[in-house]
Design an enzyme around this catalytic site. Structure first.
Site, PDB file in Angstrom:
ATOM      1  N   SER A 125       0.842  -1.196   0.000  1.00 55.36           N
ATOM      2  CA  SER A 125       0.000   0.000   0.000  1.00 55.36           C
ATOM      3  C   SER A 125       0.874   1.241   0.000  1.00 55.36           C
ATOM      4  CB  SER A 125      -0.845  -0.010   1.278  1.00 55.36           C
ATOM      5  OG  SER A 125      -1.437   1.246   1.493  1.00 55.36           O
ATOM      6  N   THR A 127       0.468   3.424   1.870  1.00 55.43           N
ATOM      7  CA  THR A 127       0.605   3.774   3.289  1.00 55.43           C
ATOM      8  C   THR A 127       2.053   3.586   3.766  1.00 55.43           C
ATOM      9  OG1 THR A 127      -0.458   3.551   5.456  1.00 55.43           O
ATOM     10  CG2 THR A 127      -0.012   1.506   4.296  1.00 55.43           C
ATOM     11  N   TYR A 149      -1.864  -0.994  11.066  1.00 61.98           N
ATOM     12  CA  TYR A 149      -2.125  -1.488   9.713  1.00 61.98           C
ATOM     13  C   TYR A 149      -0.923  -1.179   8.808  1.00 61.98           C
ATOM     14  CZ  TYR A 149      -3.656  -1.473   4.862  1.00 61.98           C
ATOM     15  OH  TYR A 149      -3.715  -1.677   3.510  1.00 61.98           O
ATOM     16  N   LYS A 153       2.024  -3.730   6.923  1.00 62.97           N
ATOM     17  CA  LYS A 153       2.430  -3.764   5.508  1.00 62.97           C
ATOM     18  C   LYS A 153       3.944  -3.572   5.384  1.00 62.97           C
ATOM     19  CE  LYS A 153      -1.506  -4.485   3.593  1.00 62.97           C
ATOM     20  NZ  LYS A 153      -1.784  -5.740   2.906  1.00 62.97           N
ATOM     21  N   ASN A 198     -14.941   3.678   5.960  1.00 64.85           N
ATOM     22  CA  ASN A 198     -13.847   4.570   6.359  1.00 64.85           C
ATOM     23  C   ASN A 198     -13.367   5.394   5.173  1.00 64.85           C
ATOM     24  OD1 ASN A 198     -13.439   3.515   9.060  1.00 64.85           O
ATOM     25  ND2 ASN A 198     -12.741   1.646   8.019  1.00 64.85           N
ATOM     26  N   LEU A 200     -13.262   7.284   1.370  1.00 67.45           N
ATOM     27  CA  LEU A 200     -14.065   8.358   0.784  1.00 67.45           C
ATOM     28  C   LEU A 200     -15.115   7.860  -0.220  1.00 67.45           C
ATOM     29  CD1 LEU A 200     -14.570  11.399   0.429  1.00 67.45           C
ATOM     30  CD2 LEU A 200     -12.814  11.370  -1.357  1.00 67.45           C
ATOM     31  N   ARG A 231      -5.490  12.848  -3.236  1.00 64.40           N
ATOM     32  CA  ARG A 231      -5.070  11.441  -3.339  1.00 64.40           C
ATOM     33  C   ARG A 231      -5.047  10.990  -4.794  1.00 64.40           C
ATOM     34  NH1 ARG A 231      -4.460  12.685   1.152  1.00 64.40           N
ATOM     35  NH2 ARG A 231      -5.037  11.613   3.083  1.00 64.40           N
TER      36      ARG A 231
HETATM   37  P1  NAD Z   1     -10.990  -6.889   1.340  1.00 63.97           P
HETATM   38  O1  NAD Z   1     -11.185  -6.862   2.811  1.00 63.97           O
HETATM   39  O2  NAD Z   1     -12.160  -6.652   0.466  1.00 63.97           O
HETATM   40  O3  NAD Z   1     -10.301  -8.266   0.908  1.00 63.97           O
HETATM   41  C1  NAD Z   1      -9.432  -8.982   1.741  1.00 63.97           C
HETATM   42  C2  NAD Z   1      -9.887 -10.428   1.716  1.00 63.97           C
HETATM   43  O4  NAD Z   1      -9.022 -11.210   2.546  1.00 63.97           O
HETATM   44  C3  NAD Z   1     -11.311 -10.619   2.265  1.00 63.97           C
HETATM   45  O5  NAD Z   1     -12.040 -11.421   1.363  1.00 63.97           O
HETATM   46  C4  NAD Z   1     -11.104 -11.320   3.602  1.00 63.97           C
HETATM   47  O6  NAD Z   1     -12.187 -12.162   3.929  1.00 63.97           O
HETATM   48  C5  NAD Z   1      -9.811 -12.086   3.344  1.00 63.97           C
HETATM   49  N1  NAD Z   1      -9.013 -12.387   4.534  1.00 63.97           N
HETATM   50  C6  NAD Z   1      -8.631 -11.557   5.525  1.00 63.97           C
HETATM   51  N2  NAD Z   1      -7.877 -12.201   6.431  1.00 63.97           N
HETATM   52  C7  NAD Z   1      -7.775 -13.488   6.000  1.00 63.97           C
HETATM   53  C8  NAD Z   1      -7.120 -14.638   6.496  1.00 63.97           C
HETATM   54  N3  NAD Z   1      -6.443 -14.612   7.652  1.00 63.97           N
HETATM   55  N4  NAD Z   1      -7.198 -15.785   5.794  1.00 63.97           N
HETATM   56  C9  NAD Z   1      -7.896 -15.850   4.636  1.00 63.97           C
HETATM   57  N5  NAD Z   1      -8.536 -14.782   4.109  1.00 63.97           N
HETATM   58  C10 NAD Z   1      -8.479 -13.618   4.792  1.00 63.97           C
HETATM   59  O7  NAD Z   1      -9.827  -5.828   1.013  1.00 63.97           O
HETATM   60  P2  NAD Z   1      -9.294  -5.315  -0.387  1.00 63.97           P
HETATM   61  O8  NAD Z   1      -9.646  -3.875  -0.483  1.00 63.97           O
HETATM   62  O9  NAD Z   1      -9.684  -6.224  -1.462  1.00 63.97           O
HETATM   63  O10 NAD Z   1      -7.734  -5.399  -0.115  1.00 63.97           O
HETATM   64  C11 NAD Z   1      -6.945  -6.494  -0.510  1.00 63.97           C
HETATM   65  C12 NAD Z   1      -5.528  -6.273  -0.022  1.00 63.97           C
HETATM   66  O11 NAD Z   1      -5.029  -5.040  -0.557  1.00 63.97           O
HETATM   67  C13 NAD Z   1      -5.389  -6.171   1.491  1.00 63.97           C
HETATM   68  O12 NAD Z   1      -4.190  -6.822   1.885  1.00 63.97           O
HETATM   69  C14 NAD Z   1      -5.272  -4.679   1.729  1.00 63.97           C
HETATM   70  O13 NAD Z   1      -4.537  -4.382   2.892  1.00 63.97           O
HETATM   71  C15 NAD Z   1      -4.524  -4.231   0.493  1.00 63.97           C
HETATM   72  N6  NAD Z   1      -4.780  -2.807   0.161  1.00 63.97           N
HETATM   73  C16 NAD Z   1      -6.058  -2.383  -0.008  1.00 63.97           C
HETATM   74  C17 NAD Z   1      -6.288  -1.042  -0.296  1.00 63.97           C
HETATM   75  C18 NAD Z   1      -7.705  -0.521  -0.458  1.00 63.97           C
HETATM   76  O14 NAD Z   1      -7.904   0.673  -0.414  1.00 63.97           O
HETATM   77  N7  NAD Z   1      -8.709  -1.348  -0.685  1.00 63.97           N
HETATM   78  C19 NAD Z   1      -5.220  -0.159  -0.424  1.00 63.97           C
HETATM   79  C20 NAD Z   1      -3.925  -0.633  -0.264  1.00 63.97           C
HETATM   80  C21 NAD Z   1      -3.708  -1.975   0.026  1.00 63.97           C
HETATM   81  C1  UD1 Z   2      -6.740   5.281   3.890  1.00 59.68           C
HETATM   82  C2  UD1 Z   2      -5.796   4.768   4.940  1.00 59.68           C
HETATM   83  C3  UD1 Z   2      -4.627   4.069   4.267  1.00 59.68           C
HETATM   84  C4  UD1 Z   2      -5.140   2.956   3.369  1.00 59.68           C
HETATM   85  C5  UD1 Z   2      -6.117   3.566   2.361  1.00 59.68           C
HETATM   86  C6  UD1 Z   2      -6.723   2.549   1.453  1.00 59.68           C
HETATM   87  C7  UD1 Z   2      -6.025   6.320   6.812  1.00 59.68           C
HETATM   88  C8  UD1 Z   2      -5.371   7.385   7.623  1.00 59.68           C
HETATM   89  N1  UD1 Z   2      -5.329   5.884   5.759  1.00 59.68           N
HETATM   90  O1  UD1 Z   2      -6.065   6.187   3.065  1.00 59.68           O
HETATM   91  O2  UD1 Z   2      -3.774   3.521   5.238  1.00 59.68           O
HETATM   92  O3  UD1 Z   2      -4.069   2.350   2.678  1.00 59.68           O
HETATM   93  O4  UD1 Z   2      -7.178   4.207   3.086  1.00 59.68           O
HETATM   94  O5  UD1 Z   2      -7.596   1.722   2.166  1.00 59.68           O
HETATM   95  O6  UD1 Z   2      -7.111   5.872   7.126  1.00 59.68           O
HETATM   96  N2  UD1 Z   2     -12.183  11.674   3.528  1.00 59.68           N
HETATM   97  C9  UD1 Z   2     -13.173  12.562   3.901  1.00 59.68           C
HETATM   98  N3  UD1 Z   2     -14.324  12.063   4.434  1.00 59.68           N
HETATM   99  C10 UD1 Z   2     -14.537  10.717   4.607  1.00 59.68           C
HETATM  100  C11 UD1 Z   2     -13.535   9.817   4.221  1.00 59.68           C
HETATM  101  C12 UD1 Z   2     -12.348  10.328   3.704  1.00 59.68           C
HETATM  102  O7  UD1 Z   2     -13.019  13.784   3.756  1.00 59.68           O
HETATM  103  O8  UD1 Z   2     -15.609  10.337   5.118  1.00 59.68           O
HETATM  104  C13 UD1 Z   2     -10.940  12.197   2.933  1.00 59.68           C
HETATM  105  C14 UD1 Z   2      -9.673  11.887   3.707  1.00 59.68           C
HETATM  106  O9  UD1 Z   2      -9.421  12.869   4.659  1.00 59.68           O
HETATM  107  C15 UD1 Z   2      -8.637  11.841   2.573  1.00 59.68           C
HETATM  108  C16 UD1 Z   2      -9.433  11.335   1.370  1.00 59.68           C
HETATM  109  O10 UD1 Z   2     -10.806  11.582   1.675  1.00 59.68           O
HETATM  110  O11 UD1 Z   2      -8.186  13.139   2.279  1.00 59.68           O
HETATM  111  C17 UD1 Z   2      -9.244   9.843   1.100  1.00 59.68           C
HETATM  112  O12 UD1 Z   2      -9.522   9.127   2.289  1.00 59.68           O
HETATM  113  P1  UD1 Z   2      -9.555   7.521   2.325  1.00 59.68           P
HETATM  114  O13 UD1 Z   2     -10.445   7.030   1.243  1.00 59.68           O
HETATM  115  O14 UD1 Z   2      -9.882   7.124   3.724  1.00 59.68           O
HETATM  116  O15 UD1 Z   2      -8.091   7.088   1.930  1.00 59.68           O
HETATM  117  P2  UD1 Z   2      -6.680   7.510   2.601  1.00 59.68           P
HETATM  118  O16 UD1 Z   2      -6.866   8.379   3.769  1.00 59.68           O
HETATM  119  O17 UD1 Z   2      -5.825   8.005   1.496  1.00 59.68           O
END
Ligand code: NAD
Ligand code: UD1
Length: 339
Positions: A125, A127, A149, A153, A198, A200, A231
């Protein structure tokens, strides 16, 4: 033909990647404990692709289950999505996050090593860049994390780097996702967050569909053009295709590469609200609220390495992102639950 194993294959990014892999001619095996997903996502991927997925229920921390999985199926590579991803929750439940994400990954790698499957695409990520000093952010930027979190990573990145250092016959990519949004164009699969979103884009979609009354914009006093956070939002289908490219790259290469998956373009919170309401012709009421603790002002990728190594770049526009998010949300107001 051997399978590509997707841990967490039923999740938001996993399900979209499963579809792109099937469309590219791969066979897909999903291993998921459904802690944050349901089989319905995979059923829909099967309908969309006209192909079937082998679905195994299990936890990546369960070494015996993983051994059985690898012994029963011929697997050539693993795309490792399984993990917990809620930043706020991770500060409340740090042990749970470290156990699930870090210990789970160590267990997975131990079994992969044992059976000699040494190709891994890992969901990292943006992050891991913490509060980056420069944008666009290159892969070489310093890494840091401010919550469990993010730490998980970062720790996994270090562990995987040490493993490849010790055993150079592994091939790995650490894909650093920026902000995935949107849904498949069909509106059949998309993001289905539990409880109050959580992030946006799902929050905006739920306001637009009437599930929530208004969006809180977290801060309008950042040093950005309109004062709201900026972002790098990336369409989930582009992101999914990046995984197909990463697997193809690993067919030819060993070693480890960290690669940004982003567009290289930053949009503010108000840009997103405006695009969503204008393109979809739907109201998104909002009010300005205090900054969210831990948020940074600006974050967008330097995406050149993905283009150079993988031949990949994002193709979908902001209009596509907001249109596809809305199609999914309006067709599935309760996500997969109504199915
Ligand atoms: P998601 O929660 O929709 O998918 C994750 C999946 O993993 C789910 O289906 C969950 O049931 C499964 N899972 C969790 N723990 C498990 C375990 N111990 N054993 C087996 N299965 C398990 O999330 P996503 O948005 O699809 O994200 C996928 C990956 O990408 C995650 O590792 C997340 O941290 C990473 N990631 C996501 C974002 C984002 O914004 N969505 C951003 C950066 C990184
Ligand atoms: C968040 C996580 C990051 C994670 C990423 C993808 C935090 C601090 N960071 O990133 O670790 O990898 O999600 O899952 O949580 N916003 C609003 N109102 C809302 C929601 C968000 O104004 O209700 C704003 C935030 O302040 C930010 C932008 O929208 O400026 C994007 O937010 P979000 O979607 O949560 O992503 P990140 O904060 O970039």
């Amino acid at each position: 033909m051997p399978y590509i194993l997707l841990t967490g294959g039923a999740g938001y990014i996993g399900s979209h990647t499963a579809l792109e892999l099937l469309n590219a001619g791969y066979q897909v095996l999903s291993f998921d404990n459904y802690s944050n997903s349901s089989t319905e996502a995979l059923n829909r991927v099967e309908q969309l692709s006209g192909k079937s997925i082998v679905k195994v229920t299990g936890d990546i921390r369960d070494e015996a289950a993983l051994r059985q999985l690898f012994s029963e199926h011929q697997i050539s590579a693993v795309v490792h999505f399984a993990g917990l991803k809620a930043v706020g929750e991770s500060t409340q439940l740090p042990l749970h996050y470290y156990d699930n994400n870090v210990a789970g990954t160590v267990t997975l790698c131990r079994v992969m090593r044992e059976v000699g499957v040494k190709k891994l695409v890992f969901s990292s990520s943006a992050t891991v860049y913490g509060d980056a000093k420069q944008v666009p952010i290159p892969e070489s930027a310093p890494r840091s994390a401010t919550n469990p979190y993010g730490q998980s990573k970062l720790m996994i990145e270090y562990i995987l780097q040490d493993l490849v250092q010790a055993e150079p016959d592994w091939g790995m990519t650490l894909l650093r996702y920026f902000n995935p949004v949107g849904a498949h164009h069909s509106g059949q699969i998309g993001e289905d967050p539990n409880g109050i979103p959580n992030n946006l884009m799902p929050f905006i979609s739920q306001v637009a569909v009437g599930k929530r009354s208004s969006l809180s914009v977290f801060g309008n006093d950042y040093p950005t053009p309109d004062g709201t956070g900026v972002r790098d939002y990336i369409h989930v289908v582009d992101l999914a295709r990046g995984h197909v490219k990463a697997l193809q790259y690993l067919e030819q290469h060993n070693g480890i590469e960290a690669i940004n998956l982003g567009t290289g373009v930053g949009y503010s919170v108000l840009d997103m609200v405006k695009a969503f309401s204008t393109v979809n012709q739907v109201a998104v009421p909002y009010q300005i609220a205090p900054r969210r603790p831990g948020d940074i002002a600006v974050c967008y990728a330097q995406p050149d390495k993905a283009k150079r190594l993988l031949g990949w770049q994002a193709e979908h526009s902001l209009d596509d992102m907001v249109k596809d998010s809305w199609r999914w949300q309006s067709q599935n107001p309760d996500g997969y639950k109504q199915a």
